[in-house]
Design an enzyme around this catalytic site. Structure first.
Site, PDB file in Angstrom:
ATOM      1  N   ASP A  12       0.818  -1.222   0.000  1.00 30.57           N
ATOM      2  CA  ASP A  12       0.000   0.000   0.000  1.00 30.57           C
ATOM      3  C   ASP A  12       0.848   1.266   0.000  1.00 30.57           C
ATOM      4  O   ASP A  12       0.452   2.293   0.547  1.00 30.57           O
ATOM      5  CB  ASP A  12      -0.969   0.046   1.209  1.00 30.57           C
ATOM      6  CG  ASP A  12      -1.798  -1.209   1.303  1.00 30.57           C
ATOM      7  OD1 ASP A  12      -2.292  -1.658   0.258  1.00 30.57           O
ATOM      8  OD2 ASP A  12      -1.940  -1.763   2.412  1.00 30.57           O
ATOM      9  N   HIS A  40      -4.203  -2.507  -6.005  1.00 34.88           N
ATOM     10  CA  HIS A  40      -3.688  -1.175  -6.313  1.00 34.88           C
ATOM     11  C   HIS A  40      -4.879  -0.270  -6.524  1.00 34.88           C
ATOM     12  O   HIS A  40      -5.851  -0.690  -7.140  1.00 34.88           O
ATOM     13  CB  HIS A  40      -3.025  -1.179  -7.675  1.00 34.88           C
ATOM     14  CG  HIS A  40      -1.686  -1.781  -7.717  1.00 34.88           C
ATOM     15  ND1 HIS A  40      -0.782  -1.668  -6.712  1.00 34.88           N
ATOM     16  CD2 HIS A  40      -1.088  -2.455  -8.698  1.00 34.88           C
ATOM     17  CE1 HIS A  40       0.326  -2.277  -7.091  1.00 34.88           C
ATOM     18  NE2 HIS A  40       0.159  -2.773  -8.276  1.00 34.88           N
TER      19      HIS A  40
HETATM   20  P1  GDP Z   1      -0.367   0.062  -3.720  1.00 35.29           P
HETATM   21  O1  GDP Z   1      -0.922  -1.266  -3.396  1.00 35.29           O
HETATM   22  O2  GDP Z   1       1.059   0.206  -3.329  1.00 35.29           O
HETATM   23  O3  GDP Z   1      -0.633   0.477  -5.109  1.00 35.29           O
HETATM   24  O4  GDP Z   1      -1.113   1.091  -2.791  1.00 35.29           O
HETATM   25  P2  GDP Z   1      -2.679   1.402  -2.712  1.00 35.29           P
HETATM   26  O5  GDP Z   1      -3.146   1.783  -4.019  1.00 35.29           O
HETATM   27  O6  GDP Z   1      -3.420   0.369  -1.985  1.00 35.29           O
HETATM   28  O7  GDP Z   1      -2.644   2.608  -1.691  1.00 35.29           O
HETATM   29  C1  GDP Z   1      -2.166   3.790  -2.017  1.00 35.29           C
HETATM   30  C2  GDP Z   1      -3.255   4.828  -1.831  1.00 35.29           C
HETATM   31  O8  GDP Z   1      -2.665   6.084  -1.828  1.00 35.29           O
HETATM   32  C3  GDP Z   1      -4.268   4.869  -2.968  1.00 35.29           C
HETATM   33  O9  GDP Z   1      -5.501   5.225  -2.443  1.00 35.29           O
HETATM   34  C4  GDP Z   1      -3.708   5.958  -3.887  1.00 35.29           C
HETATM   35  O10 GDP Z   1      -4.708   6.592  -4.654  1.00 35.29           O
HETATM   36  C5  GDP Z   1      -3.162   6.881  -2.899  1.00 35.29           C
HETATM   37  N1  GDP Z   1      -1.989   7.678  -3.301  1.00 35.29           N
HETATM   38  C6  GDP Z   1      -0.918   7.300  -4.054  1.00 35.29           C
HETATM   39  N2  GDP Z   1      -0.010   8.303  -4.081  1.00 35.29           N
HETATM   40  C7  GDP Z   1      -0.529   9.314  -3.323  1.00 35.29           C
HETATM   41  C8  GDP Z   1      -0.050  10.597  -2.929  1.00 35.29           C
HETATM   42  O11 GDP Z   1       1.039  11.014  -3.270  1.00 35.29           O
HETATM   43  N3  GDP Z   1      -0.862  11.331  -2.117  1.00 35.29           N
HETATM   44  C9  GDP Z   1      -2.076  10.898  -1.690  1.00 35.29           C
HETATM   45  N4  GDP Z   1      -2.801  11.696  -0.907  1.00 35.29           N
HETATM   46  N5  GDP Z   1      -2.547   9.675  -2.019  1.00 35.29           N
HETATM   47  C10 GDP Z   1      -1.784   8.903  -2.823  1.00 35.29           C
END
Ligand code: GDP
Length: 424
Positions: A12, A40
């Site tokens: 995440d 994701h």
């Molecule tokens: P992954 O499994 O590593 O892809 O992570 P996830 O998608 O589960 O969690 C990452 C969350 O952070 C998601 O809701 C993204 O939309 C959000 N996100 C990613 N980069 C950023 C950022 O720079 N700022 C904010 N506020 N949210 C972000």
């Protein structure tokens, strides 16, 4: 050029967004590991998607997306995902490795029953069948995609498989047995559903490597959930490391030139296990949780509230080293804008000693974080595209982390959308 995008921590970290971003300049994106148990989140012009198995390049029509042999293929849930992107009007190219293994009905059931059996000692599994799936894979009781297309062999194998599975179901868990002829029918449905996508993806990828194509290898979860190097046994059942990407995709290890490791400006984790920099105060934790990510820190697959904590330099330095990171992207910097002071974990105290190296699980449980407070910037940083335009406290925060983890932070993400990115 082959690039792996992997997580430095508990997952995440925002890999989905960065992969989606990097996918723009790729020819091929590949999922090399994991299954439908994590997700994701991607936000783009088509909407907001929780992708579990589809590679992030799925939104780009000219990109070939591959589900590699290292994945745990859950056909029913993949079909739901395909339907959701199709419904949004996305046109895509998808290939599924004929050596990928299939998640079977008993995997999901055994996962659930085992958590039930363990009670208080349960691992906090997502109950997607991943642990029983990998047990079967490595004990040679699994099914590769190609096996779905030989009826005689398939029926024979299922009969043998369920003879054993049903003993466990009936006698260990006291649950009803599974009729292997029903499973056969389900699998024939799966065979037809994935027929258009089935391919020898290993040879496709090796040829693409030779031709110098841009290939993105997309990891799931992060170092600390790796079976070998993570917080065992609170880990996933496959390797989350860039090193495994070569195996899970079927390309030479030396083909991977760039390992882009993703880490978040604070920490979050799901499931059980030690989490040294976790915020103990529930209100303070909830404040960060609700501001985190794009819709708060709640699981993309399960909706479970994630455990949250401060950035952990010890865990992340270990995380990037185990991945062999060549560069790092720091995400969610914008989330910390509400704080006057930002605590960062700079060491662990265990048994009266201070540690800068990550420890084994037993010691992690007994460790307390050594926190350093860095000045916050107390203003919104959304919309900033240029590193030098960030408040000096925000730059100092990034540079402090970079110095601690010892790998160049080449990208800073300051919002959930594709455009919210600062290159350094
Ligand atoms: P992954 O499994 O590593 O892809 O992570 P996830 O998608 O589960 O969690 C990452 C969350 O952070 C998601 O809701 C993204 O939309 C959000 N996100 C990613 N980069 C950023 C950022 O720079 N700022 C904010 N506020 N949210 C972000």
């Amino acid at each position: 050029m082959v690039k792996a995008i992997v997580g430095a921590n508990w997952g995440d970290e925002g890999k989905g967004k960065i992969t989606d971003l990097c996918a723009e300049t790729s020819d091929i994106t590949v999922r090399f590991q994991g299954g439908a148990n994590a997700g994701h989140t991607i936000i783009n012009e088509y909407g907001r998607f929780a992708l579990h198995q589809l590679p992030s390049g799925i939104f780009h029509e000219n990109i070939t997306n591959i589900i590699g042999n290292g994945c745990a293929l859950n056909v029913a849930s993949l079909m739901d995902e395909i339907a959701s992107v199709k419904k949004a009007g996305v046109r895509f190219k998808l290939l599924i490795s004929d050596r990928a293994q299939i998640v079977l009905p008993h995997h999901v059931r055994l996962d659930e029953y085992e958590e039930e059996r363990l009670g208080k000692r349960a691992f906090g599994s997502t109950k997607s069948g991943i642990a029983p799936f990998f047990s079967d894979k490595y004990s040679k009781m699994g099914l590769q995609v190609w096996e779905l297309y030989n009826d005689e062999l398939l029926m024979e194998k299922l009969e043998m498989m369920y003879e054993k599975v049903n003993v466990t179901l009936e006698h260990l868990y006291k649950k009803p047995p599974i009729d292997h002829t029903e499973v056969f029918k389900t699998l024939k449905g799966y065979a037809e559903a994935i027929r258009p996508y089935k391919a020898d993806t290993g040879s496709f990828l090796r040829k693409a490597v030779k031709e110098g194509k841009n290939i993105l290898l997309e990891g799931q979860l992060g170092t600390l959930k790796d079976t070998d190097h993570g917080i065992y046994p609170y880990v996933t059942s496959s390797s989350t490391l860039a090193g495994y990407a070569a195996v899970g995709a079927g390309i030479p290890p030396y083909a991977i030139k760039d390992v882009l490791c993703i880490t978040k400006a604070y920490s979050s984790a799901v499931g059980e296990g030690p989490f040294v920099s976790e915020i103990p105060d529930p209100d303070e934790a909830e404040e960060l949780r609700k501001r985190g990510g794009d819709k708060g820190e709640y699981g993309a697959t399960t909706g479970r509230p994630r455990r949250v904590g401060w950035f952990d330099t010890v865990a992340t330095r270990y995380g990037v080293q185990a991945q062999g990171a060549t560069e790092v992207c720091l995400t969610c910097l914008d989330v910390l804008s509400y704080l006057d002071e930002i605590p960062v974990c700079v060491g662990y105290e265990y048994d009266g000693e201070t540690y800068g190296d990550f420890l084994t699980t037993d010691k992690l449980y007994k460790s307390t974080p050594i926190l350093k407070r860095l000045p916050g910037w107390s203003c919104s940083i959304k919309g900033i595209r240029d590193y030098d335009s960030l408040p000096k406290e925000a730059r100092a925060y990034v540079e402090f982390i970079e110095n601690e983890i010892g790998v160049k932070i080449s990208m800073v993400s300051n919002g959930p959308s594709r455009e919210d990115i600062i290159y350094r």
